[in-house]
Each structure stands twice: as C-alpha cells, then as structure tokens.
Design a protein around this motif. Sequence first.
Motif, PDB file in Angstrom:
ATOM      1  N   GLY A   1      13.353 -17.352  -8.478  1.00 45.46           N
ATOM      2  CA  GLY A   1      14.019 -16.468  -7.545  1.00 45.46           C
ATOM      3  C   GLY A   1      13.184 -15.326  -7.019  1.00 45.46           C
ATOM      4  N   ARG A   2      12.018 -15.095  -7.605  1.00 47.11           N
ATOM      5  CA  ARG A   2      11.203 -13.978  -7.146  1.00 47.11           C
ATOM      6  C   ARG A   2      10.329 -14.399  -5.968  1.00 47.11           C
ATOM      7  NH1 ARG A   2       5.986 -14.555  -9.169  1.00 47.11           N
ATOM      8  NH2 ARG A   2       5.850 -16.354 -10.547  1.00 47.11           N
ATOM      9  N   CYS A   3       9.762 -13.414  -5.326  1.00 41.80           N
ATOM     10  CA  CYS A   3       8.811 -13.659  -4.247  1.00 41.80           C
ATOM     11  C   CYS A   3       7.405 -13.459  -4.797  1.00 41.80           C
ATOM     12  CB  CYS A   3       9.069 -12.688  -3.091  1.00 41.80           C
ATOM     13  SG  CYS A   3       7.973 -12.920  -1.678  1.00 41.80           S
ATOM     14  N   GLY A   4       6.592 -14.490  -4.779  1.00 36.19           N
ATOM     15  CA  GLY A   4       5.207 -14.349  -5.211  1.00 36.19           C
ATOM     16  C   GLY A   4       4.407 -13.582  -4.184  1.00 36.19           C
ATOM     17  N   VAL A   5       3.335 -12.958  -4.629  1.00 33.87           N
ATOM     18  CA  VAL A   5       2.509 -12.149  -3.739  1.00 33.87           C
ATOM     19  C   VAL A   5       1.043 -12.520  -3.928  1.00 33.87           C
ATOM     20  CG1 VAL A   5       1.847  -9.815  -3.017  1.00 33.87           C
ATOM     21  CG2 VAL A   5       4.152 -10.237  -3.942  1.00 33.87           C
ATOM     22  N   VAL A   6       0.369 -12.789  -2.814  1.00 30.74           N
ATOM     23  CA  VAL A   6      -1.079 -12.972  -2.805  1.00 30.74           C
ATOM     24  C   VAL A   6      -1.680 -11.853  -1.977  1.00 30.74           C
ATOM     25  CG1 VAL A   6      -2.990 -14.421  -2.021  1.00 30.74           C
ATOM     26  CG2 VAL A   6      -1.007 -15.465  -3.124  1.00 30.74           C
ATOM     27  N   VAL A   7      -2.563 -11.082  -2.583  1.00 33.19           N
ATOM     28  CA  VAL A   7      -3.262  -9.996  -1.897  1.00 33.19           C
ATOM     29  C   VAL A   7      -4.713 -10.401  -1.688  1.00 33.19           C
ATOM     30  CG1 VAL A   7      -4.251  -7.698  -2.247  1.00 33.19           C
ATOM     31  CG2 VAL A   7      -1.813  -8.071  -2.604  1.00 33.19           C
ATOM     32  N   CYS A   8      -5.230 -10.168  -0.493  1.00 36.64           N
ATOM     33  CA  CYS A   8      -6.642 -10.393  -0.195  1.00 36.64           C
ATOM     34  C   CYS A   8      -7.296  -9.045   0.085  1.00 36.64           C
ATOM     35  CB  CYS A   8      -6.809 -11.308   1.005  1.00 36.64           C
ATOM     36  SG  CYS A   8      -5.976 -12.903   0.835  1.00 36.64           S
ATOM     37  N   THR A   9      -8.435  -8.804  -0.540  1.00 37.51           N
ATOM     38  CA  THR A   9      -9.119  -7.530  -0.355  1.00 37.51           C
ATOM     39  C   THR A   9     -10.621  -7.733  -0.426  1.00 37.51           C
ATOM     40  OG1 THR A   9      -9.371  -5.264  -1.215  1.00 37.51           O
ATOM     41  CG2 THR A   9      -8.969  -7.002  -2.831  1.00 37.51           C
ATOM     42  N   SER A  10     -11.350  -6.877   0.268  1.00 33.23           N
ATOM     43  CA  SER A  10     -12.813  -6.860   0.153  1.00 33.23           C
ATOM     44  C   SER A  10     -13.274  -5.760  -0.778  1.00 33.23           C
ATOM     45  CB  SER A  10     -13.437  -6.678   1.547  1.00 33.23           C
ATOM     46  OG  SER A  10     -13.144  -7.772   2.383  1.00 33.23           O
ATOM     47  N   SER A  11     -12.341  -5.138  -1.489  1.00 33.90           N
ATOM     48  CA  SER A  11     -12.659  -4.038  -2.387  1.00 33.90           C
ATOM     49  C   SER A  11     -12.442  -4.452  -3.844  1.00 33.90           C
ATOM     50  CB  SER A  11     -11.780  -2.824  -2.070  1.00 33.90           C
ATOM     51  OG  SER A  11     -11.989  -1.789  -3.007  1.00 33.90           O
ATOM     52  N   PRO A  12     -13.501  -4.825  -4.557  1.00 36.74           N
ATOM     53  CA  PRO A  12     -13.333  -5.173  -5.971  1.00 36.74           C
ATOM     54  C   PRO A  12     -12.703  -4.050  -6.783  1.00 36.74           C
ATOM     55  CG  PRO A  12     -15.525  -5.805  -5.204  1.00 36.74           C
ATOM     56  CD  PRO A  12     -14.915  -4.971  -4.116  1.00 36.74           C
ATOM     57  N   GLU A  13     -12.945  -2.796  -6.359  1.00 40.55           N
ATOM     58  CA  GLU A  13     -12.399  -1.656  -7.088  1.00 40.55           C
ATOM     59  C   GLU A  13     -10.887  -1.634  -7.071  1.00 40.55           C
ATOM     60  OE1 GLU A  13     -14.736  -1.555  -4.816  1.00 40.55           O
ATOM     61  OE2 GLU A  13     -16.534  -0.875  -5.875  1.00 40.55           O
ATOM     62  N   LEU A  14     -10.253  -2.273  -6.086  1.00 41.90           N
ATOM     63  CA  LEU A  14      -8.793  -2.278  -5.993  1.00 41.90           C
ATOM     64  C   LEU A  14      -8.155  -3.484  -6.667  1.00 41.90           C
ATOM     65  CD1 LEU A  14      -8.026  -1.046  -2.353  1.00 41.90           C
ATOM     66  CD2 LEU A  14      -8.156   0.261  -4.475  1.00 41.90           C
ATOM     67  N   ALA A  15      -8.961  -4.408  -7.170  1.00 49.81           N
ATOM     68  CA  ALA A  15      -8.406  -5.643  -7.710  1.00 49.81           C
ATOM     69  C   ALA A  15      -7.427  -5.380  -8.845  1.00 49.81           C
ATOM     70  CB  ALA A  15      -9.537  -6.556  -8.196  1.00 49.81           C
ATOM     71  N   SER A  16      -7.766  -4.475  -9.756  1.00 50.23           N
ATOM     72  CA  SER A  16      -6.872  -4.204 -10.883  1.00 50.23           C
ATOM     73  C   SER A  16      -5.590  -3.529 -10.420  1.00 50.23           C
ATOM     74  CB  SER A  16      -7.583  -3.347 -11.934  1.00 50.23           C
ATOM     75  OG  SER A  16      -8.038  -2.134 -11.375  1.00 50.23           O
ATOM     76  N   TRP A  17      -5.686  -2.649  -9.419  1.00 49.02           N
ATOM     77  CA  TRP A  17      -4.490  -1.964  -8.924  1.00 49.02           C
ATOM     78  C   TRP A  17      -3.530  -2.976  -8.303  1.00 49.02           C
ATOM     79  CZ3 TRP A  17      -1.790  -1.125  -4.403  1.00 49.02           C
ATOM     80  CH2 TRP A  17      -0.839  -0.095  -4.436  1.00 49.02           C
ATOM     81  N   TYR A  18      -4.045  -3.847  -7.451  1.00 52.15           N
ATOM     82  CA  TYR A  18      -3.187  -4.857  -6.838  1.00 52.15           C
ATOM     83  C   TYR A  18      -2.603  -5.793  -7.889  1.00 52.15           C
ATOM     84  CZ  TYR A  18      -4.687  -3.615  -2.084  1.00 52.15           C
ATOM     85  OH  TYR A  18      -4.913  -2.953  -0.899  1.00 52.15           O
TER      86      TYR A  18
ATOM     87  N   SER B   1      -9.664  -9.381   5.314  1.00 50.97           N
ATOM     88  CA  SER B   1     -10.575 -10.181   4.495  1.00 50.97           C
ATOM     89  C   SER B   1     -10.505 -11.676   4.748  1.00 50.97           C
ATOM     90  CB  SER B   1     -10.282  -9.924   3.002  1.00 50.97           C
ATOM     91  OG  SER B   1     -10.390  -8.548   2.695  1.00 50.97           O
ATOM     92  N   VAL B   2      -9.598 -12.120   5.632  1.00 50.75           N
ATOM     93  CA  VAL B   2      -9.415 -13.550   5.846  1.00 50.75           C
ATOM     94  C   VAL B   2      -9.411 -13.849   7.339  1.00 50.75           C
ATOM     95  CG1 VAL B   2      -8.047 -15.579   5.250  1.00 50.75           C
ATOM     96  CG2 VAL B   2      -7.903 -13.534   3.820  1.00 50.75           C
ATOM     97  N   ALA B   3     -10.108 -14.888   7.742  1.00 49.47           N
ATOM     98  CA  ALA B   3     -10.117 -15.298   9.145  1.00 49.47           C
ATOM     99  C   ALA B   3      -8.763 -15.891   9.525  1.00 49.47           C
ATOM    100  CB  ALA B   3     -11.223 -16.331   9.377  1.00 49.47           C
ATOM    101  N   ASP B   4      -8.380 -15.696  10.785  1.00 47.27           N
ATOM    102  CA  ASP B   4      -7.074 -16.154  11.257  1.00 47.27           C
ATOM    103  C   ASP B   4      -6.901 -17.664  11.111  1.00 47.27           C
ATOM    104  OD1 ASP B   4      -6.358 -13.582  11.905  1.00 47.27           O
ATOM    105  OD2 ASP B   4      -6.828 -13.772  14.035  1.00 47.27           O
TER     106      ASP B   4
END
Length: 493
Positions: free
Chosen positions: A310-327, A367-370
């Motif tokens: 029932g939940r909504c999964g989330v995929v985050v794309c980033t070019s910042s390795p420093e934010l990976a743990s936060w996301y 971070s991702v091409a269209d």
Amino acid sequence: MERLDAAAVRAWAHASRSALAGSRDRIDAVNVFPVPDSDTGTNVLLTVTGGVAALEHLPVADQDARDVARQFARGAMRSARGNSGVIVSQYLTGFAQTLPEQADAFDVARCLGAAARAARGAMQDPQEGTILTLADSVARSATTAADAGADLATMLASVVADAHRALAGISAEHPVLRAAHVLDAGACALLVVLDALARVVGGGTVAGDALAWLPATPTDPWPVEPAGGAFEVMLLVGSADADLDAALQVAMAALGDSVAVVGGDGMWHVHVHTDHPASAIAAATIGRREQVLVRLVAGAHASSAHVDDGRCGVVVCTSSPELASWYASTGAVTLVRCPEAPISRDHLERAVTDTGAVRVAVLPGDSVADDELTALVASHPDAEVLDAGDELRVAVAALALAAAADAGPAHEALRRLRSVELADPVTPSSVRAAADELLRTASGPVESLTVLLRDAGPTLDDLAGYLAEHHEGVEPIVVGPTGRGPAVLIGLD
C-alpha cells in the motif's frame, strides 16, 4: 546426462529462477543473518533473474557450456542484490571460470570446489555456519562422489542429499542462527540452486514437493539492529587495466561490515553496510563507477514481505554523493550519478524493483536524461516521474513522500514551492533576509522551509532561533552539504 553441456547450463539457469520464485517466501522467512530484513530469498531470485536475462543476449548456436555459464554468472554479478545475492553471483562466477566446454562428474566437482573458494574469497569477514560453510561441504561431497566413480547425475544427486542432511547442523554452528532456531537463509538459497542443477542433469523437474524442506511460515520477528552501518551501498566498479578486488575489499572494510567484492574481468560489484555512504562511493574512485545505489539497511526492500503493502516507493536520483544518506534516510532508494557514467534505464529499473512497492515515484533531479526516463515509464507504467528537475525540488518531494501513501502530497508541495538562491559570499544576515522575503510573501500556512547548503559551515547557526522568534512555528529543514550548485538555496512550501 553424462556431461554438462551448453543446453544443460541454460536449463539450469531457468530452473534455478523458477525454483527460487517458488521458494523465496520461505527463504525470506528465515532471514535473520547478517541482517534480519526478510529479503534473502528475493535478493537471490533477483540476482539469478539477472543472470537468466543476460542469456537472452547470447546466441544459442555455437556456444559451449563455459560460454553460457560465464554469461549467466556475469549477468548475476551485475544484478546481485544484498549480501547473499552477491555471494551467489560469485559462486556462479567461480563455477563458470573452471568449467570446460563440456563437463563430466570430475569436472563439475572441480567447479563446485572453485565456486566455494570464490564465494569465500569475496567476503572480507567470512562467517562459518552460513552459505560459505555449506558451499565447502558441497565441494567435499562432490569430490568424494566423483572419486568413488559416480557419474554426473548420481554425483549431483548425492551432493544435494548430503547438503540437505548437513544444513541444520551447519546453521547451528552460527550463534545468531542457533539462537533463532533457523536455517541460514543464504545456504537455503544456494541449496535451491544446486537442487535445480541436480534435477536438470537427472532429467527431473522442480516440483512443489521439492521445496517441502523449507519452512512454510515466517519465523518470529527478529530485531533489525545493523551493527556495521545503517546504509547498504552497492555499486559496480570497472577497470580494464587493474585488478581492483583487494583494494576495494580493504577500502570498504575500513568503512563498515558485510563487505563483499565480487566479479573480475574488468568489472566488480561492491557491497557494504556503512554509516558513511559518501565515503564508500569516494573510496571506489579507483575505478569507473556506475549503478551506485544506497538504501537503509532496515528500510523496506524488494522482499515478498513488503510487495504491494500500500505504500508508495520512492527512487531518488542525485549527482551529490554527500546527500545519499539523507535521501536514503527518508526511505528512498537512492541512485547516485558519478561523473564516469550516466544513470541508465537499467539502473532505474533496478532501483524501482528494489523499492519493493507496486507504485513508485521517481525524482530524477538533473541527473537523468529524458530518454532514459521515457524508456523507464514505457516498461514500468506504475513508475511515475515527478516534476523534480533540480536538487531542491527533489529534496522537497522526498520529504513529502516520506510520510505519504501516494504521490499526491509531493505534487502539491512541488506546485506550491517558491525559492530564492544566494550566491557567495553568504552571511547569516543574508540568509535571514532571504528567509524573511519568502515568508512575507506566503499566501497561506507555511508547510516547510527547506534550506540546501553547498558547503558545510556556520552560516545557519542562528537561523532556527531567528525563525522561532520572528516566524513562530517555522523550523528550517537543512539539507547538505551538497557539494554542488548555489551556495545556499531556500525553498518555501
């Protein structure tokens, strides 16, 4: 069947996938080590499924057993999930590297020994009483049967029977498994794969009763207490000129546990549990990095226990390795784009699968091409790409999705979002003035004030106090340092 040929290896790959699909619930149920997150069966199934998919790109004609086995192992390595999936992929690699063009009982016994050694060598801290111990036991049993003159089918049937008899005693060697009164989930998965091989060679099929030895109901919940790190980091590292195995093992061991480095021939799959994902990603710069994925060890994964919950999964794309743990801390499966390689549709598909959800929101950032996003949606109609084309919009949407059952709140947050950008030099007073400007123009209740910082520093030391005094009820959510973009970016939702 007297010899293992190309057709038999193909049949083994498909039979393994079918058997794991039928047994993953039961294997997930006994998963208490190294992390009790109920996904070992699913992880090995996804790993082997990747190997089977790789065979689709290999022509059927003019291929020998070695060619097929190597392609199967290569696909499994690239698709490996979790600790057990990584180990199984290396087991298949060791088997394939030793396999001749056709193999009799003696040859396959040697392959099983090489597979056991390869799997054990992949682990920085090999644990007894696990899949590794079972692999050693299988190798010894195979050598004994082959030396006694058994043909291939008889040898494999004997090996599997011996493994079934030994499994409970092997699992009891490990203190965690002994305390939980369960079999090692990774060992169960390997035994399913080996049983599939024995049945293919013996001319049998994987029937439902073949899985009756696995537990039919879940074990009691086992507390998830990751000792080596809160985050799971997985990535591929390539190099055409150097063997990176030892260097990657040492680098990851300094950052966490459950370290596995598998592969070879120019490509390695790295797995580690760590509190410092950015450091692990940086440590892999000795090669070409791609498919960099970060998620919470204790979060919802692609296990049968979580699918369609029932939940909504989330995929985050980033070019910042420093934010990976936060996301990842928000519950997202996080893909990090490194300069060496773009995020591809294959990487996105893997991340979508790893959310363990039917409906998935994808936050692409910049971070991702269209065309890769278009290809993803074409193959995954339940994956929705949100209008989050920069790091601030990704952060705001990730926060909205963290507590939501669908993407609706994220759409609303992004629709309301207004922002102001600060360039260097940034001072506490300029940050306060920018926040004031945004808050004065708010047309309704303020949901949140999100502040993206490029660099670490004392710039925001007094912002929370200032907002408490002048804008009651507004607290800043500080994200960063990002290592990229404007010095400070403030968003009002």
